[in-house]
Design a protein around this motif. Structure first.
Motif, PDB file in Angstrom:
ATOM      1  N   ILE A  29       0.837  -1.204   0.000  1.00 25.11           N
ATOM      2  CA  ILE A  29       0.000   0.000   0.000  1.00 25.11           C
ATOM      3  C   ILE A  29       0.874   1.257   0.000  1.00 25.11           C
ATOM      4  CG2 ILE A  29      -1.648   1.326   1.382  1.00 25.11           C
ATOM      5  CD1 ILE A  29      -2.896  -1.352   2.233  1.00 25.11           C
ATOM      6  N   HIS A  30       1.938   1.217   0.774  1.00 24.05           N
ATOM      7  CA  HIS A  30       2.874   2.359   0.819  1.00 24.05           C
ATOM      8  C   HIS A  30       3.483   2.613  -0.568  1.00 24.05           C
ATOM      9  CE1 HIS A  30       6.906   4.177   1.324  1.00 24.05           C
ATOM     10  NE2 HIS A  30       6.296   4.927   2.262  1.00 24.05           N
ATOM     11  N   GLU A  31       3.895   1.542  -1.248  1.00 22.91           N
ATOM     12  CA  GLU A  31       4.508   1.692  -2.568  1.00 22.91           C
ATOM     13  C   GLU A  31       3.489   2.147  -3.612  1.00 22.91           C
ATOM     14  OE1 GLU A  31       8.492   0.612  -2.617  1.00 22.91           O
ATOM     15  OE2 GLU A  31       7.314   1.928  -1.314  1.00 22.91           O
ATOM     16  N   CYS A  32       2.240   1.690  -3.495  1.00 25.77           N
ATOM     17  CA  CYS A  32       1.175   2.173  -4.401  1.00 25.77           C
ATOM     18  C   CYS A  32       1.062   3.694  -4.303  1.00 25.77           C
ATOM     19  CB  CYS A  32      -0.170   1.528  -4.044  1.00 25.77           C
ATOM     20  SG  CYS A  32      -0.344  -0.188  -4.552  1.00 25.77           S
ATOM     21  N   ASN A  33       1.048   4.205  -3.084  1.00 23.91           N
ATOM     22  CA  ASN A  33       0.929   5.650  -2.860  1.00 23.91           C
ATOM     23  C   ASN A  33       2.204   6.395  -3.289  1.00 23.91           C
ATOM     24  OD1 ASN A  33      -1.718   5.604  -1.769  1.00 23.91           O
ATOM     25  ND2 ASN A  33      -0.916   4.927   0.200  1.00 23.91           N
ATOM     26  N   LYS A  34       3.344   5.781  -3.023  1.00 25.33           N
ATOM     27  CA  LYS A  34       4.618   6.422  -3.358  1.00 25.33           C
ATOM     28  C   LYS A  34       4.764   6.607  -4.869  1.00 25.33           C
ATOM     29  CE  LYS A  34       9.640   5.631  -3.049  1.00 25.33           C
ATOM     30  NZ  LYS A  34      10.689   4.737  -2.497  1.00 25.33           N
ATOM     31  N   TYR A  35       4.436   5.555  -5.620  1.00 23.58           N
ATOM     32  CA  TYR A  35       4.639   5.606  -7.067  1.00 23.58           C
ATOM     33  C   TYR A  35       3.365   5.969  -7.844  1.00 23.58           C
ATOM     34  CZ  TYR A  35       9.159   3.433  -6.176  1.00 23.58           C
ATOM     35  OH  TYR A  35      10.441   3.165  -5.733  1.00 23.58           O
ATOM     36  N   LYS A  36       2.275   6.252  -7.108  1.00 27.38           N
ATOM     37  CA  LYS A  36       1.001   6.628  -7.734  1.00 27.38           C
ATOM     38  C   LYS A  36       0.534   5.552  -8.731  1.00 27.38           C
ATOM     39  CE  LYS A  36       1.340  10.537  -5.568  1.00 27.38           C
ATOM     40  NZ  LYS A  36       0.621  10.698  -4.277  1.00 27.38           N
ATOM     41  N   ASP A  37       0.769   4.309  -8.392  1.00 19.60           N
ATOM     42  CA  ASP A  37       0.320   3.187  -9.223  1.00 19.60           C
ATOM     43  C   ASP A  37      -0.627   2.340  -8.373  1.00 19.60           C
ATOM     44  OD1 ASP A  37       0.137   0.541 -10.404  1.00 19.60           O
ATOM     45  OD2 ASP A  37       1.763   1.154 -11.731  1.00 19.60           O
ATOM     46  N   TYR A  38      -1.917   2.363  -8.732  1.00 15.24           N
ATOM     47  CA  TYR A  38      -2.932   1.708  -7.903  1.00 15.24           C
ATOM     48  C   TYR A  38      -3.485   0.428  -8.549  1.00 15.24           C
ATOM     49  CZ  TYR A  38      -2.557   6.012  -5.272  1.00 15.24           C
ATOM     50  OH  TYR A  38      -2.070   7.046  -4.528  1.00 15.24           O
ATOM     51  N   THR A  39      -2.691  -0.147  -9.456  1.00 14.77           N
ATOM     52  CA  THR A  39      -3.124  -1.376 -10.130  1.00 14.77           C
ATOM     53  C   THR A  39      -3.474  -2.468  -9.132  1.00 14.77           C
ATOM     54  OG1 THR A  39      -1.669  -0.841 -11.985  1.00 14.77           O
ATOM     55  CG2 THR A  39      -2.465  -3.117 -11.828  1.00 14.77           C
ATOM     56  N   HIS A  40      -2.630  -2.684  -8.137  1.00 10.17           N
ATOM     57  CA  HIS A  40      -2.832  -3.779  -7.178  1.00 10.17           C
ATOM     58  C   HIS A  40      -3.484  -3.317  -5.879  1.00 10.17           C
ATOM     59  CE1 HIS A  40       0.229  -5.519  -9.876  1.00 10.17           C
ATOM     60  NE2 HIS A  40      -0.286  -6.680  -9.533  1.00 10.17           N
ATOM     61  N   TYR A  41      -3.814  -2.056  -5.795  1.00  7.18           N
ATOM     62  CA  TYR A  41      -4.339  -1.507  -4.540  1.00  7.18           C
ATOM     63  C   TYR A  41      -5.561  -2.278  -4.017  1.00  7.18           C
ATOM     64  CZ  TYR A  41      -5.916   1.906  -1.094  1.00  7.18           C
ATOM     65  OH  TYR A  41      -6.319   2.517   0.076  1.00  7.18           O
ATOM     66  N   PRO A  42      -6.596  -2.538  -4.861  1.00  8.04           N
ATOM     67  CA  PRO A  42      -7.761  -3.267  -4.316  1.00  8.04           C
ATOM     68  C   PRO A  42      -7.425  -4.667  -3.814  1.00  8.04           C
ATOM     69  CG  PRO A  42      -7.924  -3.054  -6.711  1.00  8.04           C
ATOM     70  CD  PRO A  42      -6.802  -2.163  -6.274  1.00  8.04           C
ATOM     71  N   TYR A  43      -6.382  -5.287  -4.382  1.00  6.98           N
ATOM     72  CA  TYR A  43      -6.005  -6.624  -3.938  1.00  6.98           C
ATOM     73  C   TYR A  43      -5.317  -6.582  -2.572  1.00  6.98           C
ATOM     74  CZ  TYR A  43      -6.996  -7.392  -8.847  1.00  6.98           C
ATOM     75  OH  TYR A  43      -7.605  -7.416 -10.064  1.00  6.98           O
ATOM     76  N   PHE A  44      -4.551  -5.511  -2.333  1.00  5.65           N
ATOM     77  CA  PHE A  44      -3.974  -5.329  -0.995  1.00  5.65           C
ATOM     78  C   PHE A  44      -5.081  -5.088   0.039  1.00  5.65           C
ATOM     79  CE2 PHE A  44      -0.058  -3.959  -3.385  1.00  5.65           C
ATOM     80  CZ  PHE A  44       0.757  -4.988  -2.926  1.00  5.65           C
ATOM     81  N   ILE A  45      -6.087  -4.306  -0.341  1.00  4.52           N
ATOM     82  CA  ILE A  45      -7.207  -4.036   0.565  1.00  4.52           C
ATOM     83  C   ILE A  45      -7.964  -5.328   0.857  1.00  4.52           C
ATOM     84  CG2 ILE A  45      -9.366  -2.774   0.862  1.00  4.52           C
ATOM     85  CD1 ILE A  45      -6.809  -1.070   1.043  1.00  4.52           C
ATOM     86  N   SER A  46      -8.193  -6.122  -0.194  1.00  2.00           N
ATOM     87  CA  SER A  46      -8.854  -7.424  -0.006  1.00  2.00           C
ATOM     88  C   SER A  46      -8.017  -8.326   0.899  1.00  2.00           C
ATOM     89  CB  SER A  46      -9.066  -8.102  -1.369  1.00  2.00           C
ATOM     90  OG  SER A  46      -9.588  -9.397  -1.216  1.00  2.00           O
ATOM     91  N   GLY A  47      -6.683  -8.315   0.695  1.00  2.00           N
ATOM     92  CA  GLY A  47      -5.792  -9.115   1.542  1.00  2.00           C
ATOM     93  C   GLY A  47      -5.865  -8.693   2.996  1.00  2.00           C
ATOM     94  N   THR A  48      -5.980  -7.381   3.233  1.00  3.04           N
ATOM     95  CA  THR A  48      -6.145  -6.885   4.607  1.00  3.04           C
ATOM     96  C   THR A  48      -7.434  -7.429   5.219  1.00  3.04           C
ATOM     97  OG1 THR A  48      -4.925  -4.853   4.138  1.00  3.04           O
ATOM     98  CG2 THR A  48      -6.418  -4.801   6.009  1.00  3.04           C
ATOM     99  N   GLY A  49      -8.491  -7.468   4.408  1.00  3.79           N
ATOM    100  CA  GLY A  49      -9.762  -8.024   4.895  1.00  3.79           C
ATOM    101  C   GLY A  49      -9.629  -9.484   5.288  1.00  3.79           C
ATOM    102  N   ILE A  50      -8.875 -10.250   4.500  1.00  2.00           N
ATOM    103  CA  ILE A  50      -8.686 -11.674   4.796  1.00  2.00           C
ATOM    104  C   ILE A  50      -7.862 -11.846   6.076  1.00  2.00           C
ATOM    105  CG2 ILE A  50      -7.625 -13.807   3.967  1.00  2.00           C
ATOM    106  CD1 ILE A  50      -8.331 -12.848   1.105  1.00  2.00           C
TER     107      ILE A  50
END
Length: 578
Positions: free
Chosen positions: A224-245
């Motif tokens: 999530i930190h790297e998504c925000n750092k590089y402004k690339d949110y391709t995998h962002y929803p999958y990290f959020i889903s992983g947090t839910g799991i």
């Protein structure tokens, strides 16, 4: 590739995919003046974030590539369209097949290996793991010594297949290799931000599957930190889903629900049915564990509906069907109960058929070539090594040979079981009853006369004979825990006399006699009763007096030559043909 052959090939294959990407498709005015680099940049910004837009850019790239006869962008267009369609559970195979065809004689850093990688990815999305592995292995052979990016990417893809079989400990080193490779590149001119962030997700996901939830969350936080750092949110929803799991398994139910609801929006937007089904499943589990049964049921039904749309199934969702069955049983809704029993049965058939063979194929087709490659390296370095290497080489070869031998023996055993199952079915078709037939019964009724003087008393033997006939006719052999001692007591006899009588009358010992009665009975019942074929092996074993499925299966195999699972499967296949 020469231009003239390419043009000819282009017109030959365009009938496969041209209609889907060009016919009826018009490049929007706003994109007509965009360069390929601009289109590529726009595609990368929305890939996995808004796949509808990503699909538009991919079609424009392909259309402009064909119009300008630019081979590289034609390849890129096919690749992108196929990948988008795979993500949205559409058929991307015509594009992947065309890409393989037009690049088969290309010999550059990217192709044809990239085309085979794409085909494997599409098959993986469809849970066709065995076929996916074949394409990955082909790509690995083509990329060897040519493209390190592809080489390490294929390691990641093989890792994904291994997680599908629960081989998470074997998959983790592959994901970590890929992550470290991408991490080393991130501060160089060859950085690949999307692949780097994707490698972080692969490690986090593997830790999640391995039930190492704290480590999983650590990598999710990095991602999530790297998504925000590089402004690339391709995998962002999958990290959020992983947090839910993670939070579900750590029993942080509120955080888990919030994360899954956030991820749901992206998966709905992108028609990502597989991940949407997982999201609904965990929303159901969170509600179920917190005793909100009605809400849980609604989410489990959503899970099933989404899986039906995608025509895929994820084994993790299996217990949702068990919960639905129990729920409708309590409600007295037999129709819904039966519906989800059938769904569970179908789910189990998928799990058994895919997972059973996948693990073998990955070991045989992936690990074995790696061992062989190591073996070749040992031979190449032999002059600079000591004699100990010969021992390692011999051991490695022996292991490969033993594994191959075991695999062949297993295949032969399965083939023999199938053959015997067919023979068993054929016997039932020609009306030769698999129970004790009339001829045998007649022979048994005359056995005393045929044998001459019996060492046992004729009167007592006739008494035992009558009691055994009642025992068979009343199906008392289906009772559990029958022994020669218990039956002798029921017959007002003693153990030794009953044992000798069975030997005299049936020409077999008591254990063989009892097993034959039970197995012949269940074979007839399976032939007649299609509902019985839906029972588990354990349930069938229990119904006919066995204490466990293993003893039942062993008895069935000794008497029929096959296993009950193979015979039941054959009966189902025959029934489907009718």
């Amino acid at each position: 590739m020469k231009k003239i052959p390419f043009v000819i090939l282009f017109f030959l294959i365009q009938s496969l995919c041209f209609s889907q990407s060009i016919r009826g498709f018009h490049i929007p005015d706003s994109l007509k003046t965009k360069s390929f680099n601009q289109l590529e940049e726009n595609y990368n910004k929305v890939f996995r974030i808004n796949n509808k837009k990503a699909g538009l850019y991919a079609n424009v790239i392909l259309a402009k590539g064909k119009k300008e006869k630019n081979e590289n962008f034609i390849y890129d267009g096919y690749y992108k369209i196929a990948h988008i369609k795979g993500l949205t559970s559409e058929n991307g195979h015509p594009y992947a097949d065309s890409l393989i065809e037009i690049t088969k004689n290309v010999n550059n850093k990217e192709y044809p290996a990239k085309a085979y990688i794409l085909k494997g990815i599409l098959l993986n999305y469809e849970f066709e793991y065995k076929e996916a592995l074949n394409y990955y292995i082909k790509a690995q052979q083509l990329s060897k010594d040519k493209n390190l990016d592809q080489f390490f990417y294929i390691k990641k893809l093989i890792g994904i297949l291994k997680t599908a079989t629960g081989e998470n400990e074997d998959a983790l080193p592959l994901f970590l290799e890929y992550y470290n490779y991408q991490k080393q590149k991130i501060n160089t001119k060859d950085q690949d931000i999307k692949s780097y962030i994707g490698s972080i997700f692969s490690v986090a996901n593997c830790y999640n599957k391995a039930k190492q939830y704290i480590k999983a969350q650590d990598y999710i936080n990095i991602g999530i930190h790297e998504c925000n750092k590089y402004k690339d949110y391709t995998h962002y929803p999958y990290f959020i889903s992983g947090t839910g799991i993670v939070n579900y398994y750590l029993k942080n139910y509120k955080k888990s629900i919030d994360s899954h609801l956030e991820a749901e929006k992206s998966f709905v937007k992108n028609n990502d049915y597989w991940n949407l089904a997982i999201t609904y499943y965990f929303l159901g589990k969170n509600n179920y564990d917190t005793h909100h049964e009605e809400a849980a049921v609604k989410y489990f039904i959503k899970t099933d509906s989404v899986l039906s749309i995608s025509r895929n199934f994820d084994p993790i969702t299996r217990d949702s069907y068990e919960i639905l069955i129990d729920y409708y049983k309590k409600k007295g809704d037999k129709k819904s109960q039966l519906k989800f029993i059938d769904k569970l049965f179908f789910a189990d058939s998928i799990i058994n058929n895919s997972k059973q063979y996948l693990s073998k194929e990955i070991y045989k087709k992936y690990d074995t070539p790696i061992l062989i490659e190591k073996k070749e390296q040992l031979i190449a370095d032999l002059n600079s090594k000591n004699s100990l290497l010969y021992i390692y080489l011999a051991i490695g070869t022996l292991i490969i040979f033993v594994l191959l031998l075991l695999y062949i023996q297993n295949v032969k055993k399965i083939a023999e079981y199938k053959k015997q199952a067919n023979k068993l079915l054929e016997k039932s078709r020609i009306t030769v009853s698999l129970a004790v037939d009339y001829k045998r019964r007649k022979e048994e009724s005359n056995i005393i006369e045929q044998k001459g003087k019996s060492p046992l008393s004729d009167k007592r033997l006739q008494d035992i004979k009558m009691k055994l006939e009642l025992f068979e006719n009343n199906k008392e052999f289906l009772r559990k825990n029958i022994t020669v001692d218990s039956l002798a007591k029921d017959f007002d006899s003693n153990r030794d006399y009953l044992s000798k009588s069975v030997n005299e009358l049936k020409e077999k010992n008591f254990s063989q006699y009892l097993n034959e009665l039970r197995i012949n009975y269940i074979v007839e019942e399976l032939n007649k009763n299609d509902k019985l074929r839906k029972y588990t092996i354990s349930a069938i074993a229990d119904d006919i007096g066995y204490n466990n499925s293993e003893s039942f299966s062993n008895a069935f195999r000794k008497i029929t030559g096959t296993l009950p699972s193979y015979y039941i499967k054959l009966l189902r296949e025959e029934n489907e043909k009718l």
